[in-house]
Structures are given as C-alpha cells and as structure tokens.
Design an enzyme around this catalytic site. Structure first.
Site, PDB file in Angstrom:
ATOM      1  N   LYS A 169       0.685  -1.024  -0.056  1.00 55.66           N
ATOM      2  CA  LYS A 169       0.039   0.015  -0.041  1.00 55.66           C
ATOM      3  C   LYS A 169       0.856   1.148  -0.060  1.00 55.66           C
ATOM      4  CE  LYS A 169      -1.772   3.134   2.089  1.00 55.66           C
ATOM      5  NZ  LYS A 169      -1.537   4.538   1.231  1.00 55.66           N
ATOM      6  N   VAL A 205      -7.555   1.406   2.404  1.00 53.72           N
ATOM      7  CA  VAL A 205      -6.756   0.341   2.254  1.00 53.72           C
ATOM      8  C   VAL A 205      -5.864  -0.103   3.436  1.00 53.72           C
ATOM      9  CG1 VAL A 205      -4.987  -0.682   0.633  1.00 53.72           C
ATOM     10  CG2 VAL A 205      -7.091   0.852  -0.306  1.00 53.72           C
ATOM     11  N   GLU A 244       9.163   1.834  10.932  1.00 57.55           N
ATOM     12  CA  GLU A 244      10.166   2.909  10.844  1.00 57.55           C
ATOM     13  C   GLU A 244       9.398   4.035  10.730  1.00 57.55           C
ATOM     14  OE1 GLU A 244      13.167   1.730  10.698  1.00 57.55           O
ATOM     15  OE2 GLU A 244      13.317  -0.403   9.963  1.00 57.55           O
ATOM     16  N   CYS A 278      13.258  11.123   7.671  1.00 59.05           N
ATOM     17  CA  CYS A 278      13.280  10.564   8.945  1.00 59.05           C
ATOM     18  C   CYS A 278      14.596  10.783   9.696  1.00 59.05           C
ATOM     19  CB  CYS A 278      12.671   9.220   8.980  1.00 59.05           C
ATOM     20  SG  CYS A 278      13.543   8.195   7.820  1.00 59.05           S
ATOM     21  N   GLU A 377       8.753  16.765  15.011  1.00 57.99           N
ATOM     22  CA  GLU A 377       9.139  16.486  13.709  1.00 57.99           C
ATOM     23  C   GLU A 377       8.554  17.376  12.858  1.00 57.99           C
ATOM     24  OE1 GLU A 377       8.521  12.732  11.598  1.00 57.99           O
ATOM     25  OE2 GLU A 377      10.378  12.541  11.498  1.00 57.99           O
TER      26      GLU A 377
HETATM   27  P1  NAD Z   1       1.839   8.813   7.197  1.00 60.01           P
HETATM   28  O1  NAD Z   1       1.969   8.014   8.389  1.00 60.01           O
HETATM   29  O2  NAD Z   1       0.587   9.807   7.220  1.00 60.01           O
HETATM   30  O3  NAD Z   1       1.615   7.810   5.961  1.00 60.01           O
HETATM   31  C1  NAD Z   1       2.730   6.880   5.520  1.00 60.01           C
HETATM   32  C2  NAD Z   1       1.744   5.606   4.883  1.00 60.01           C
HETATM   33  O4  NAD Z   1       0.907   5.181   5.786  1.00 60.01           O
HETATM   34  C3  NAD Z   1       0.790   6.172   3.529  1.00 60.01           C
HETATM   35  O5  NAD Z   1       1.125   5.113   2.577  1.00 60.01           O
HETATM   36  C4  NAD Z   1      -0.353   6.476   4.181  1.00 60.01           C
HETATM   37  O6  NAD Z   1      -1.345   6.550   3.291  1.00 60.01           O
HETATM   38  C5  NAD Z   1      -0.422   5.132   5.079  1.00 60.01           C
HETATM   39  N1  NAD Z   1      -1.639   5.534   6.198  1.00 60.01           N
HETATM   40  C6  NAD Z   1      -2.229   6.518   6.779  1.00 60.01           C
HETATM   41  N2  NAD Z   1      -2.945   6.197   7.463  1.00 60.01           N
HETATM   42  C7  NAD Z   1      -3.118   4.908   7.694  1.00 60.01           C
HETATM   43  C8  NAD Z   1      -3.953   3.789   8.606  1.00 60.01           C
HETATM   44  N3  NAD Z   1      -4.835   4.378   9.397  1.00 60.01           N
HETATM   45  N4  NAD Z   1      -3.599   2.880   8.220  1.00 60.01           N
HETATM   46  C9  NAD Z   1      -2.610   2.031   7.590  1.00 60.01           C
HETATM   47  N5  NAD Z   1      -1.783   3.021   6.526  1.00 60.01           N
HETATM   48  C10 NAD Z   1      -2.062   4.582   6.953  1.00 60.01           C
HETATM   49  O7  NAD Z   1       3.315   9.574   6.786  1.00 60.01           O
HETATM   50  P2  NAD Z   1       3.588  10.305   5.673  1.00 60.01           P
HETATM   51  O8  NAD Z   1       2.761  11.769   5.692  1.00 60.01           O
HETATM   52  O9  NAD Z   1       3.309   9.800   4.397  1.00 60.01           O
HETATM   53  O10 NAD Z   1       5.326  10.310   5.621  1.00 60.01           O
HETATM   54  C11 NAD Z   1       5.763  11.405   6.590  1.00 60.01           C
HETATM   55  C12 NAD Z   1       6.153  10.703   7.999  1.00 60.01           C
HETATM   56  O11 NAD Z   1       6.861   9.465   7.807  1.00 60.01           O
HETATM   57  C13 NAD Z   1       7.052  11.467   8.927  1.00 60.01           C
HETATM   58  O12 NAD Z   1       6.691  11.522  10.073  1.00 60.01           O
HETATM   59  C14 NAD Z   1       8.444  10.660   8.881  1.00 60.01           C
HETATM   60  O13 NAD Z   1       9.198  10.798   9.830  1.00 60.01           O
HETATM   61  C15 NAD Z   1       7.774   9.252   8.586  1.00 60.01           C
HETATM   62  N6  NAD Z   1       8.961   8.753   7.944  1.00 60.01           N
HETATM   63  C16 NAD Z   1       9.763   7.398   8.631  1.00 60.01           C
HETATM   64  C17 NAD Z   1      10.731   7.022   7.852  1.00 60.01           C
HETATM   65  C18 NAD Z   1      11.585   6.017   8.660  1.00 60.01           C
HETATM   66  O14 NAD Z   1      12.317   5.180   7.830  1.00 60.01           O
HETATM   67  N7  NAD Z   1      11.665   6.034   9.975  1.00 60.01           N
HETATM   68  C19 NAD Z   1      10.789   7.123   6.694  1.00 60.01           C
HETATM   69  C20 NAD Z   1      10.106   8.023   5.910  1.00 60.01           C
HETATM   70  C21 NAD Z   1       8.994   8.875   6.506  1.00 60.01           C
END
Ligand code: NAD
Length: 471
Positions: A169, A205, A244, A278, A377
């Site tokens: 996803k 999803v 992560e 991140c 963050e």
């Molecule tokens: P997000 O958590 O909103 O989304 C990440 C993914 O999760 C997307 O595909 C999103 O559609 C999905 N998602 C959202 N709600 C969900 C739910 N209820 N159930 C399952 N999946 C769901 O984050 P973002 O805005 O896409 O990315 C930014 C964040 O991600 C930042 O906080 C950053 O630190 C973190 N990040 C961490 C790493 C790492 O390796 N530690 C890497 C990249 C980004």
C-alpha cells in the site's frame, strides 16, 4: 497529464473496484500533472486473497529459486532508472543532488537483499533440536511518499527473500513513481500473487491491511501516529510489526570540532532530502563557548544554499511534496518565532523571487530543547541550534527526546567521538561521516520504531523460528 487507472493484483494490471480519483501534483509548479484511481476495501481484500494463495508455493521455494527471481527483479528495476528519475523529479521535486541517488537506490537495495539472502542460514542446530526459520505469511507493506520506490523495493525484496508474499500500500501522493516500479516488477516475471500493489488511502486500504486476519505481518514506514494505530489494530490478530517512524535526530558538535568541517556535515544531515527525511539531523548541539562562531558559520553557509526549482542544478533543497506539507512547515516556522527562538536565517514564506511552488526558505533557529520546534518532527528544512555547557549536558539534551533514529557526532578526536556515540540512545550513530552501510540494521530506539530493516536483521523480521525435534 498522466491518468493512472489500474492497480496490480495477482500478476495483472486490473481496474480497481474503487472509483475515487486523486489528483497528482508537480510540487515545483503546483500544477496538476495527473490523476490516480484509488483502490478501496474490496480491492484490498482481493489483493490479500491473491497473496495468500501465492504464499502456498512461494514459501516453499528454495534459496536459489528466490535469488533467481530477485535477480530478475534487480535487472528490471535497474532498467527503469531514467524513467524513475523523471518521475521522482516531476512528482516529488527531489533536487539533482538527491534524485539520481533516489533513482538508483531501489535497484541497489534489491541487490543488498540478495546478498543478505545468500549469506542467511535458514536452518540452525540448537542442542538436539533443529531450528528452521519459517516465513511468517502474507506481509502488508505500507510506505510513505518521501522515498516511494526505495521503500517499496526494500520491503518487497526482503519479504520475498524470506519466502513471504506481499500486499503493498504505497502513498497515494507517489502514484507516478509507483507506476514505474509496478511496470518494472511486472516485467521481472515474478510469480502471480507474490506481490500485489493497491494504491489507496491509508484509512481505507491501509485499515483493511491493519485489521485483516490474512495479513501476518506489517512493515510500515511513516509517521509515529499511524505506527501506533497499526500496533493497536494489529493486536487483534497479534500481527508481527516492523515500524520505521519519525525522528528528531541530534547532531552533537563537540568543543574540539573544526568549524569548517563540522558545519557542512551538520547542514547536509539537517537538510537531507529537502528536510523530508526521517533521519534528518534537525537539532544541532553546539558548545556555548563557541556558539557565536558556529552561528556565524551556519548563517553564512545557509545563505549560500539554494531552495527552489529541482531541475536547476544549483538547487540543493527542492519543494515540499504537497501544499499541506508546505503549510505545516510554515506553521512550524511561525511557531518557532512565537516560542521566542532566535531566527538565525530563513523564515516564513517562499524563497525570494518565487511566486509559485511549495518551496521553503532553509531556516535555522537558535533555541532550547523544550521548545516544540526542538521536540516535534517538522519534516522540512527547519533546524534548531541548541547551546550546551559541557559534554554531559550535550548528551542529556541529545537523549532528551521521544525519538531515537539517528545521530551524528562531530569531533576533532575520533576516540572521543566514539565514546560519546556509545552513550547516545539511537538506532544509528555516525561519527564524522554521513556514510551509509546497507549491510547494517536500520531502525529506531524509543518512538522512532520497532524492529529493524536491512541485512540479516531485516530478513529475520519476516521469519519465525520453528523448533524441530525428531525422536
Ligand atoms: P503517514 O504515516 O501519514 O503515511 C505513511 C503511509 O501510511 C502512507 O501510505 C499512508 O497512506 C499510510 N496510512 C495513513 N493512515 C493509515 C492507516 N490508518 N492505516 C494504515 N496506513 C495508513 O506519513 P507520511 O505523511 O506519508 O510520511 C511522513 C512521515 O513518515 C514522517 O513523520 C516521517 O518521519 C515518517 N517517515 C519515516 C521513515 C523511517 O524510515 N523511519 C521514512 C520516511 C518517513
């Protein structure tokens, strides 16, 4: 305009049951560049069923068979590097210094998974028992937009290496990059159902994946809030999870550091991936005795950093991925001022002379570790310098965070740097370098995550030890 109207289930591009269309943007121009038709709950269930059916045979493949498939996957992804590069620049806005690496990394990370698999022992003797590392089942792989193809390829290659099948996803905001990768994976002739890609909303999803009893494990990269939600919902079926999550990583500049060497490394760590990383080193800890010297060097260096058009070769910081992300970063810059932090360089608004595009002025505050800009963050090019009085206080500040993903120590004395690094609570600590080692585990302490990716640690996360005793 690119119209993406297919998802990938059971070895085929298929029209989703979901009918919602989501607009895709060029963040450098704010123009709509395409649409993606999103998958819904029905599509997610179909993908899980396909992955479950494929697990029966894929889980029984030998190491050699898996290596052969992963090698085809590596070649197929490598062959699309230039298409991926174009998608990364257009849809994500990564500047040249970053985009070529981002286009190469997906193939490189598949090669790393192959190497980990080659060296992995699936069967070990423990006294009189045999311990057989057994694939956990269907893996749900949920990825964010800040390195779409890299996360998809890393998670998928590792899951497949372990003998798992997958439902992926990806973020809906990266659909053009996902399309390039899906086409590449399709060309690799991977057995039907081993991977399925259902681009859709997280709360639609994603939540089917979180709740489904057909998913044995979730590997998630994204925000800490969604990570906690995945753990809570996954508890119903005791899902295995690898998370992560976010970070607020410290860069500790020790009092013996050379300013000319330390400042470029500290800024490279802080502004990595346009600040949308991140692992970004967003808290720069400087000795109070040399604070003025470091502030001046940072202000001078940041004044030279170009934030803007990712196609301009002088640009080091590209736009934020979306209007929402841009607004969030602007809000944090205003918050920093309201909290009383000193604005050293940058500030709210677009870079000078820019009327369009979700670009941010590279911004550095001077403040203290209790400010929200030092604790939360931001996920943009906004850093905070925090002065400290002695080494013990520097360590206390570095560790006074909910996160623990990465840290950087800069010192004129290598041994002293290592000694400080050993006392930092973080999944990764670098001393006088930003080098990356794909063989080493990657993941966070505290609220930066659970479990590890990469190398044998990454592979183990998709396996259960089965003890076999024979009379
Ligand atoms: P997000 O958590 O909103 O989304 C990440 C993914 O999760 C997307 O595909 C999103 O559609 C999905 N998602 C959202 N709600 C969900 C739910 N209820 N159930 C399952 N999946 C769901 O984050 P973002 O805005 O896409 O990315 C930014 C964040 O991600 C930042 O906080 C950053 O630190 C973190 N990040 C961490 C790493 C790492 O390796 N530690 C890497 C990249 C980004």
């Amino acid at each position: 305009m690119q119209q993406i109207d297919k998802i990938y289930i059971n070895g085929e591009f298929v029209t989703p049951h979901g009918e919602e269309r989501f607009e895709l943007f060029n963040p450098a121009t704010e123009e709509v560049i395409g649409t993606v038709r999103l998958a819904d709950e029905v599509d997610a269930e179909r993908a899980i069923a396909a992955a479950k059916a494929a697990f029966a045979s894929w889980s029984l493949t030998t190491k050699e068979q898996r290596i052969a498939v992963l090698q085809r996957m590596h070649q197929a992804v490598k062959a699309r590097e230039n298409d991926l590069l174009e998608a990364i620049v257009t849809e994500y806005g990564a500047p040249q210094s970053r985009s070529r690496w981002m286009a190469q990394y997906p193939a490189d990370v598949i090669a790393s998974a192959i190497e980990a698999l080659e060296n992995f022992e699936f069967v070990e003797q423990a006294g009189s028992a045999q311990v057989i590392m057994t694939p956990v089942g269907v893996a749900g792989l949920i990825t964010p937009w800040n390195s779409d193809a890299g996360f998809i390829c890393n998670k998928l290659a590792t899951a497949m290496a372990a003998g798992c099948t997958a439902v992926i996803k990806p973020s809906e905001m990266s659909a053009i990059q996902t399309q390039v990768i899906t086409e590449a994976l399709h060309a690799a002739d991977i057995p039907a159902g081993v991977f399925n890609i259902v681009t859709g909303r997280g709360e639609v999803v994603g939540d089917v994946i979180n709740h489904s009893a057909g998913i044995a494990k979730i590997s998630f990269t994204g925000s800490t809030a969604v990570g906690k939600h995945i753990v809570a919902t996954g508890a119903q079926s005791l899902k295995r999870v690898t998370l992560e999550l976010g970070g607020k990583s410290p860069t500790l500049i020790l009092d013996d550091a050379d300013v000319a060497q330390a400042v470029p490394l500290a800024l490279a760590a802080g502004f990595m991936n346009s600040g949308q990383a991140c692992v970004a080193g967003t808290r720069i800890l400087v000795p109070r005795s040399r604070q003025a010297e470091f502030e001046q060097a940072v202000a001078d260096a940041v004044a030279q950093i170009q934030s803007g058009d990712p196609r301009d070769e002088n640009t080091e910081i590209g736009p934020m991925v979306s209007r929402k992300q841009w607004q969030r970063v602007q809000d944090y810059i205003r918050l920093g001022v309201e909290e009383g932090a000193k604005l050293l360089v940058g500030g709210a608004g677009r870079p000078d002379g820019m009327a369009k595009g979700w670009c941010v002025k590279p911004t550095v505050f001077v403040g203290h570790n209790q400010m929200r800009i030092a604790r939360e963050e931001i996920f943009g090019p906004v850093l905070v310098i925090i002065p400290y009085d002695n080494e013990a206080e520097a360590l206390a500040i570095a560790n006074d965070t909910a996160y623990g993903l990465s840290a950087l120590v800069l010192s004129g004395d290598r041994e002293r740097g290592i000694s400080v690094a050993q006392r930092i609570e973080s999944g990764r600590v670098m001393v006088n370098t930003l080098a990356y080692e794909p063989k080493a585990p990657f993941g966070g302490f505290k609220q930066s995550g659970l479990g590890r990716e990469m190398g044998k640690w990454g592979l183990q996360a998709y396996l259960e030890p089965k003890t076999l005793m024979v009379g």
